[in-house]
Motif scaffolding. Structure first.
Motif, PDB file in Angstrom:
ATOM      1  N   VAL A   1      -6.467  17.500 -26.020  1.00 37.77           N
ATOM      2  CA  VAL A   1      -6.454  16.889 -24.687  1.00 37.77           C
ATOM      3  C   VAL A   1      -5.831  17.744 -23.601  1.00 37.77           C
ATOM      4  CG1 VAL A   1      -6.533  14.546 -25.610  1.00 37.77           C
ATOM      5  CG2 VAL A   1      -4.330  15.577 -25.073  1.00 37.77           C
ATOM      6  N   VAL A   2      -5.117  18.824 -23.951  1.00 38.18           N
ATOM      7  CA  VAL A   2      -4.477  19.655 -22.927  1.00 38.18           C
ATOM      8  C   VAL A   2      -5.509  20.315 -22.015  1.00 38.18           C
ATOM      9  CG1 VAL A   2      -4.277  21.815 -24.231  1.00 38.18           C
ATOM     10  CG2 VAL A   2      -2.538  21.221 -22.522  1.00 38.18           C
ATOM     11  N   SER A   3      -6.742  20.418 -22.462  1.00 38.07           N
ATOM     12  CA  SER A   3      -7.807  20.995 -21.630  1.00 38.07           C
ATOM     13  C   SER A   3      -8.103  20.117 -20.413  1.00 38.07           C
ATOM     14  CB  SER A   3      -9.085  21.160 -22.443  1.00 38.07           C
ATOM     15  OG  SER A   3      -8.863  21.986 -23.557  1.00 38.07           O
TER      16      SER A   3
ATOM     17  N   ALA B   1      -1.482  12.617 -15.527  1.00 39.12           N
ATOM     18  CA  ALA B   1      -1.870  13.745 -16.383  1.00 39.12           C
ATOM     19  C   ALA B   1      -1.727  15.068 -15.644  1.00 39.12           C
ATOM     20  CB  ALA B   1      -3.314  13.569 -16.870  1.00 39.12           C
ATOM     21  N   THR B   2      -2.163  15.094 -14.396  1.00 36.65           N
ATOM     22  CA  THR B   2      -2.047  16.304 -13.591  1.00 36.65           C
ATOM     23  C   THR B   2      -0.583  16.638 -13.336  1.00 36.65           C
ATOM     24  OG1 THR B   2      -4.164  15.768 -12.558  1.00 36.65           O
ATOM     25  CG2 THR B   2      -2.836  17.426 -11.479  1.00 36.65           C
ATOM     26  N   GLY B   3       0.226  15.620 -13.048  1.00 39.27           N
ATOM     27  CA  GLY B   3       1.657  15.828 -12.840  1.00 39.27           C
ATOM     28  C   GLY B   3       2.337  16.345 -14.102  1.00 39.27           C
ATOM     29  N   TRP B   4       1.961  15.786 -15.252  1.00 38.79           N
ATOM     30  CA  TRP B   4       2.500  16.259 -16.531  1.00 38.79           C
ATOM     31  C   TRP B   4       2.205  17.743 -16.694  1.00 38.79           C
ATOM     32  CZ3 TRP B   4       0.257  18.769 -20.544  1.00 38.79           C
ATOM     33  CH2 TRP B   4       1.014  18.887 -21.701  1.00 38.79           C
ATOM     34  N   PHE B   5       0.967  18.117 -16.408  1.00 40.53           N
ATOM     35  CA  PHE B   5       0.578  19.514 -16.563  1.00 40.53           C
ATOM     36  C   PHE B   5       1.366  20.413 -15.597  1.00 40.53           C
ATOM     37  CE2 PHE B   5      -2.111  23.232 -15.811  1.00 40.53           C
ATOM     38  CZ  PHE B   5      -2.277  23.654 -17.113  1.00 40.53           C
TER      39      PHE B   5
ATOM     40  N   PHE C   1     -15.319  24.221 -22.771  1.00 38.76           N
ATOM     41  CA  PHE C   1     -16.275  23.157 -22.442  1.00 38.76           C
ATOM     42  C   PHE C   1     -15.541  21.991 -21.775  1.00 38.76           C
ATOM     43  CE2 PHE C   1     -18.368  19.171 -23.455  1.00 38.76           C
ATOM     44  CZ  PHE C   1     -19.665  19.404 -23.008  1.00 38.76           C
ATOM     45  N   ALA C   2     -14.466  21.508 -22.426  1.00 43.24           N
ATOM     46  CA  ALA C   2     -13.704  20.385 -21.862  1.00 43.24           C
ATOM     47  C   ALA C   2     -13.063  20.775 -20.533  1.00 43.24           C
ATOM     48  CB  ALA C   2     -12.634  19.930 -22.858  1.00 43.24           C
ATOM     49  N   TYR C   3     -12.531  21.967 -20.440  1.00 42.19           N
ATOM     50  CA  TYR C   3     -11.915  22.467 -19.215  1.00 42.19           C
ATOM     51  C   TYR C   3     -12.920  22.432 -18.057  1.00 42.19           C
ATOM     52  CZ  TYR C   3     -10.268  26.142 -15.996  1.00 42.19           C
ATOM     53  OH  TYR C   3      -9.911  26.865 -14.902  1.00 42.19           O
ATOM     54  N   HIS C   4     -14.131  22.895 -18.307  1.00 42.86           N
ATOM     55  CA  HIS C   4     -15.149  22.912 -17.245  1.00 42.86           C
ATOM     56  C   HIS C   4     -15.612  21.503 -16.875  1.00 42.86           C
ATOM     57  CE1 HIS C   4     -15.620  27.117 -16.468  1.00 42.86           C
ATOM     58  NE2 HIS C   4     -15.601  27.356 -17.770  1.00 42.86           N
ATOM     59  N   VAL C   5     -15.822  20.666 -17.864  1.00 39.85           N
ATOM     60  CA  VAL C   5     -16.255  19.289 -17.575  1.00 39.85           C
ATOM     61  C   VAL C   5     -15.215  18.590 -16.705  1.00 39.85           C
ATOM     62  CG1 VAL C   5     -16.632  17.004 -18.599  1.00 39.85           C
ATOM     63  CG2 VAL C   5     -17.762  19.011 -19.573  1.00 39.85           C
TER      64      VAL C   5
ATOM     65  N   GLU D   1       1.476  25.956 -17.075  1.00 43.69           N
ATOM     66  CA  GLU D   1       0.266  26.461 -17.706  1.00 43.69           C
ATOM     67  C   GLU D   1       0.497  26.898 -19.143  1.00 43.69           C
ATOM     68  OE1 GLU D   1      -0.928  29.473 -14.898  1.00 43.69           O
ATOM     69  OE2 GLU D   1      -2.033  27.998 -13.708  1.00 43.69           O
ATOM     70  N   HIS D   2       1.704  27.317 -19.469  1.00 49.18           N
ATOM     71  CA  HIS D   2       1.990  27.731 -20.845  1.00 49.18           C
ATOM     72  C   HIS D   2       1.854  26.564 -21.832  1.00 49.18           C
ATOM     73  CE1 HIS D   2       5.855  26.330 -19.286  1.00 49.18           C
ATOM     74  NE2 HIS D   2       6.126  25.998 -20.517  1.00 49.18           N
ATOM     75  N   SER D   3       1.805  25.339 -21.325  1.00 47.89           N
ATOM     76  CA  SER D   3       1.612  24.188 -22.218  1.00 47.89           C
ATOM     77  C   SER D   3       0.258  24.253 -22.921  1.00 47.89           C
ATOM     78  CB  SER D   3       1.759  22.869 -21.464  1.00 47.89           C
ATOM     79  OG  SER D   3       0.760  22.734 -20.474  1.00 47.89           O
ATOM     80  N   VAL D   4      -0.700  24.982 -22.351  1.00 45.55           N
ATOM     81  CA  VAL D   4      -1.985  25.183 -23.028  1.00 45.55           C
ATOM     82  C   VAL D   4      -1.759  25.969 -24.313  1.00 45.55           C
ATOM     83  CG1 VAL D   4      -4.257  26.300 -22.873  1.00 45.55           C
ATOM     84  CG2 VAL D   4      -3.353  25.028 -20.913  1.00 45.55           C
TER      85      VAL D   4
END
Length: 171
Positions: free
Chosen positions: A127-129, A103-107, A73-77, A112-115
């Protein structure tokens, strides 16, 4: 107003069992109700619900389903309307473009494995979503990493609670 929130959540788990646990983890992971972190309710729920292999599997399934669906849900929003919802220029949440980029740079830096491993860490679990959605991570991979991370979290919590109860002679 929120001082008895943990007690209320555990009473709901006691009354409605795995369904209440799944709803709670959905609300936290979706960011719809992040006021009561899973570190407060999930261990208590494990103590109430886990009494053997079958109840362990049901407990883990409730955590995985609630967390994964809430995360999606959070990912899509934030993936579909993230920048416009967060923008300080008229967005409903008013976050600066600089913070969105950070936030995008952190990710992108942590990958992606940070999820997956993020599901094991307080605060980051929910918040990782947001940066995953903003960065446009593949939905199938996000879902898989979220589910595996939620399963690991559920297993670690249930095992720790069971070990603690056994050490205290309550298990």
């Amino acid at each position: 107003m929120f001082e008895h929130l943990g007690e209320t959540a555990l009473r709901l788990v006691e009354q409605y069992g795995y369904l209440a646990l799944a709803v709670f983890t959905f609300l936290e992971a979706s960011m719809l109700f992040p006021l009561l972190p899973s570190e407060v309710v999930v261990p208590g729920a494990a103590a109430l619900l886990v009494a053997g292999p079958v109840t362990f599997a049901l407990f883990a399934a409730a955590v995985v389903v609630g967390t994964t669906v809430g995360s999606l849900f959070a990912y899509h929003v934030f993936g579909e309307r993230g920048r416009s919802a967060l923008s300080s220029r008229g967005g409903s949440l008013r976050v600066s473009e600089e913070r969105i980029e950070r936030a995008t740079g952190w990710f992108r830096r942590w990958g992606e494995h940070s999820v997956l491993w993020g599901r094991l860490l307080p605060v980051l679990r929910s918040v990782v979503s947001i940066p995953a959605g903003l960065a446009g991570m593949a939905r199938w991979k996000f879902t898989l990493y979220s589910a595996v991370g939620a399963l690991a979290f559920a297993a670690v919590v249930a095992a720790a609670v069971e070990t603690g109860l056994n050490l205290l002679g309550l298990g």
